[in-house]
Scaffold this active site. Structure first.
Site, PDB file in Angstrom:
ATOM      1  N   LYS A  90       0.822  -1.207   0.000  1.00 42.55           N
ATOM      2  CA  LYS A  90       0.000   0.000   0.000  1.00 42.55           C
ATOM      3  C   LYS A  90       0.863   1.267   0.000  1.00 42.55           C
ATOM      4  O   LYS A  90       0.500   2.278  -0.606  1.00 42.55           O
ATOM      5  CB  LYS A  90      -0.963  -0.024   1.188  1.00 42.55           C
ATOM      6  CG  LYS A  90      -2.065  -1.070   1.048  1.00 42.55           C
ATOM      7  CD  LYS A  90      -3.019  -1.037   2.221  1.00 42.55           C
ATOM      8  CE  LYS A  90      -4.195  -1.994   2.026  1.00 42.55           C
ATOM      9  NZ  LYS A  90      -3.804  -3.386   1.949  1.00 42.55           N
TER      10      LYS A  90
ATOM     11  N   GLU B 133      -3.680   6.554   8.527  1.00 45.82           N
ATOM     12  CA  GLU B 133      -4.388   7.529   7.713  1.00 45.82           C
ATOM     13  C   GLU B 133      -5.681   7.947   8.403  1.00 45.82           C
ATOM     14  O   GLU B 133      -6.139   7.274   9.336  1.00 45.82           O
ATOM     15  CB  GLU B 133      -4.671   6.986   6.311  1.00 45.82           C
ATOM     16  CG  GLU B 133      -5.595   5.791   6.269  1.00 45.82           C
ATOM     17  CD  GLU B 133      -5.776   5.231   4.858  1.00 45.82           C
ATOM     18  OE1 GLU B 133      -4.860   5.387   4.020  1.00 45.82           O
ATOM     19  OE2 GLU B 133      -6.823   4.613   4.604  1.00 45.82           O
TER      20      GLU B 133
ATOM     21  N   HIS C 101     -14.763  -6.314   7.135  1.00 42.96           N
ATOM     22  CA  HIS C 101     -14.024  -5.638   6.073  1.00 42.96           C
ATOM     23  C   HIS C 101     -13.942  -6.457   4.793  1.00 42.96           C
ATOM     24  O   HIS C 101     -13.115  -6.184   3.922  1.00 42.96           O
ATOM     25  CB  HIS C 101     -12.606  -5.250   6.525  1.00 42.96           C
ATOM     26  CG  HIS C 101     -12.581  -4.361   7.722  1.00 42.96           C
ATOM     27  ND1 HIS C 101     -12.967  -3.039   7.686  1.00 42.96           N
ATOM     28  CD2 HIS C 101     -12.220  -4.609   9.016  1.00 42.96           C
ATOM     29  CE1 HIS C 101     -12.847  -2.510   8.895  1.00 42.96           C
ATOM     30  NE2 HIS C 101     -12.410  -3.427   9.716  1.00 42.96           N
TER      31      HIS C 101
ATOM     32  N   ARG D  49      -5.449  -8.474 -10.132  1.00 41.63           N
ATOM     33  CA  ARG D  49      -5.991  -9.790 -10.503  1.00 41.63           C
ATOM     34  C   ARG D  49      -7.447  -9.624 -10.905  1.00 41.63           C
ATOM     35  O   ARG D  49      -8.006  -8.536 -10.837  1.00 41.63           O
ATOM     36  CB  ARG D  49      -5.902 -10.751  -9.318  1.00 41.63           C
ATOM     37  CG  ARG D  49      -6.549 -10.156  -8.063  1.00 41.63           C
ATOM     38  CD  ARG D  49      -6.648 -11.128  -6.917  1.00 41.63           C
ATOM     39  NE  ARG D  49      -6.978 -10.492  -5.655  1.00 41.63           N
ATOM     40  CZ  ARG D  49      -8.172 -10.085  -5.276  1.00 41.63           C
ATOM     41  NH1 ARG D  49      -9.187 -10.222  -6.104  1.00 41.63           N
ATOM     42  NH2 ARG D  49      -8.371  -9.514  -4.111  1.00 41.63           N
TER      43      ARG D  49
END
Length: 480
Positions: free
Chosen positions: A115, A199, A234, A291
């Site tokens: 990330k 974040e 999630h 993908r």
């Protein structure tokens, strides 16, 4: 390309096999000992046992898979999703052995697999990102300073993460140290990499992703968005296309941003760029999945494209047969992931035998399925049985067809997410399109499913009783 090995199992292996055969390409399936009787094994032209049940003894054995591919003179390997699909080392090893990897180049997988590296790559394209830091954090004092600058609540995320692992929401400073230690520990355990970053936590986000396709001739297009906000832990459970919240202008803007993300890593093949959309319709880059996505069927239905076929053609070096201006959205599609999970027990996996397994059929119904009646649910893999997808001219029609399809999908022997899916599509918030990623937290409890099941059982009993009484009247023969 005359022969493809599918380095996967279950419904996605069946999905790839179906398109390969349609294209006249021969196929090789691999399977573990517990998957010996699986549909994907029967469907392939050739099938090879790769190892024992646990994935680290079978489907994750990259070098062994490549060895088998070479022995059987395979031209290309399709990794599906999960397992080795986003393993840059595997993709590189495939390429080094003279076999085509049906997916992006290993460098793109490396960049987007982190990330932090992904954020660094897209910086020059001025793509909006959630306020935060672009470096790994391990020092608690530094983390507290950054958090106070960004403002609580914050989100701690594993750099190498996915599927919600190594992710923690922190509401106040007092909880930061303990939650950060948990995130680092979980990330280390799941990915072998404890790097985390911080974040700003977007309080009421929608999860919107854009499907992209890129060929080796410099062409990149997007195939519009998918709404993926209905999640548990999630992880997505219900997806649809298009999103009810995007305007044509916002759709175009997000599509262009997704294309820029693909350019930033010299992408090749099918990929998905994920964004968070806040309550003011500001969007932020989240990550790129290098993908094919689980939810790709909804995109196929609204565009008329076969994404697996396009993946294969791109891998063969062909140009994309379509341009952006040729694409338009037709109708609406909804997908429910049918997991062998108990929605009445915190969605824990439900292990057992599929005593009854009857798929729904009819116009507007598609089932991407990997199981058959009588099969056991292996404990070693993701518990997804199938994907139930419905399509209609309008969202309302797709919802009505989905309700019928759920009712007609008969599974006995294990608990599944079918009752949860029914709850979602019947909920006012979903029908009105006013939901966000907190849908489950805000609206769902196990008691709702229990209550619904009890009511349906009572209604069924009353119907049966009425039918019995009517039958008795008919059967009474008057005596002379």
């Amino acid at each position: 390309m005359k022969k493809i090995l599918i380095a996967n199992r279950g419904e996605i292996a069946v999905r790839i096999l179906t398109t390969a055969h349609k294209m006249g390409i021969k196929t090789v399936a691999i399977y573990s000992t517990v998957d010996r009787s699986s549909p994907h094994v029967k469907l392939a032209n050739e099938a090879v046992c790769i190892g024992e049940g646990p994935s680290n003894e079978s489907y994750l054995l990259g070098s062994k898979i490549i060895k088998i591919a070479k022995q059987l003179h395979v031209d290309a390997i399709h990794p599906g999703y999960g397992f080795l699909s986003e393993n840059a080392d595997f993709a590189e090893e495939v390429e080094k052995n003279g076999i085509i990897f049906i997916g992006p180049k290993s460098n793109a997988i490396k960049i987007m697999g982190s990330k932090l590296a992904a954020k660094e790559a897209v910086k020059m394209y001025n793509i909006p990102m959630v306020p935060g830091v672009d470096e790994a954090i391990t020092d608690i004092k530094k983390a507290k300073k950054i958090a106070s600058e960004i403002g609580f609540p914050i989100l701690i995320k594993a750099s190498a993460g996915g599927g919600g692992k190594g992710m923690r929401i922190v509401e106040k400073e007092d909880d930061l140290e303990s939650q950060m230690n948990r995130a680092i520990s979980e990330a280390t355990s799941a990915f072998g990499d404890g790097s985390v970053f911080i974040e700003k936590y977007v309080a009421s986000p929608r999860h919107i992703e854009i499907q992209v396709l890129a060929d080796s001739h410099g062409n990149i297009i997007h195939l519009f968005e998918r709404e993926c906000s209905i999640q548990r832990r999630h992880q997505k459970v219900v997806e649809e296309a298009p999103s009810v919240i995007l305007t044509p202008e916002l759709r175009s803007e997000m599509g262009e941003a997704a294309i820029k993300v693909a350019k930033s890593c010299e992408y090749l093949g099918a990929g998905t760029v994920e964004f968070l959309l806040d309550e003011n319709n500001n969007f932020y880059f989240l990550e790129m999945n290098t993908r094919l996505q689980v939810e790709h069927p909804v995109t196929e239905l609204i565009t008329g494209m076969d994404l697996v076929e396009l993946q294969i053609k791109i891998a063969k070096g062909e140009k994309l047969p379509i341009q952006q201006k040729d694409l338009s959205i037709k109708g609406h599609a909804i997908e429910l992931r049918v997991y062998a999970e108990d929605p009445q027990n915190d969605f824990l996996p439900s292990v057992g035998t599929l005593e009854t397994y009857i798929l729904p059929k009819g116009k507007g119904i598609r089932v991407d399925n990997g199981f058959e009646e009588g099969m056991d649910i292996p404990i070693y893999y993701d518990p997804m049985l199938s994907k139930l997808i419905t399509y209609g001219e309008t969202r309302e029609e797709a919802l009505l067809i989905m309700q019928k399809a759920i009712n007609d999908y008969i599974i006995k022997g294990v608990q599944t997410t079918l009752p949860f899916g029914k709850f979602v599509i019947q909920h006012d918030s979903f029908k009105e399109g006013t939901f966000d990623t907190h849908f489950v937290k805000n609206y769902y409890t196990a008691a709702i499913i229990t209550s619904t099941n009890e009511n349906e059982a009572k209604i069924a009993a009353l119907i049966a009783l009425k039918q019995y009484q009517e039958d008795q009247k008919t059967l009474r023969i008057p005596t002379l």
